[in-house]
Structures are given as C-alpha cells and as structure tokens.
Design an enzyme around this catalytic site. Sequence first.
Site: not given
Length: 175
Positions: A16, A126
């Site tokens: 991100d 993640d």
Amino acid sequence: TDNTGFQPGKTTRYWDCCKPSCAWPNKAPLSSDLRTCDADNNPIVDQNAQSGCEDGGVAHTCFDQTPFVADGQAYGFAAVAISGQFESDWCCACYELRFTSTSIAGETMIVQATNTGGDLGHNHFDLGIPGGGLGIFTTGCEKMGEGQQGDRTFGGVSRQSECALMNDPMMQDGC
C-alpha cells in the site's frame, strides 16, 4: 507448535506504500528506527513524519523494502499479527516462514515484521510484495506514482506481466 518449533499460520500479500507501523519511534527496543521515504523514494529523517496515506502525510514504505533472494534464500518484509503477542513484541523481529502449500510448498522465506494490520488474523503474515494489492489504503501508491497494482484494491496483480505496469525497476523486480 510442532516438534520443530514452527506454528501454523497464514500468509497473504499487500503493498500500500503507506508508512509502516513499526517506523514510528519507540515501537520496539531498537538501535535505530525503521526507515521511511518520501514520494520520490528519498529517505526521510523525521521519524515523526505523518504517513503518506493520511491527508498531508509524506512518509511511505521505501522501495528497497521489497522481497529479494540472496544466496538462494528468499527475504522480505511483512505486516504481522502473532497470537498472544502485541505489536511491541513483534515490531522489527525476524521470522522464518515455511510454506506448506501451492507451488512454493517446502520453500522458506525470512521476513522482518515492519507493519501490523487491524484486519489480520492470528499468526498472519501479510507479505509486502509490490503488486500485492492496496488493501484499505488506496492513496499511498498513487502519491509515489505506483498506483496501478493490476487495478485491484484487494488481491493485486494476477499475472507476472502486470508487474511491468509499475514505474520503478525495484518495484517491478519485487513484484
């Protein structure tokens, strides 16, 4: 925990471009804080700089925090949630992941915990992989000129050829 000391867990992927949670000062007892970069991928000295995913923020994940292979061993960075622990326990710690399914079953990866996520489950890693999907923060990569991500908010690129959409060669290689 099995007889080798490994615990079962889950891996997913994201990228991100936001300031990693472990980059904030005093997140863990370290000799130096995790480095962040501006929108042009230049290092930022101010560890209190606001995340680039917030209004007016300038701090992002540096492009050199992408996965790489050295001497046959895979290395990377991950957002982490460890069962029974807190962010201060895992921030900047390193873990060996042993994959048990798909085409990478039997492979290992050493990851440094650089981030956390409120949407992660127990023993969840993640993996920070360019093209891995923007998740809930969709503006950080756009500010860095890397907003494509295969045009997917969750899930990211689905074919290696989509990695060529990224502008920076380091991001393409990490993808």
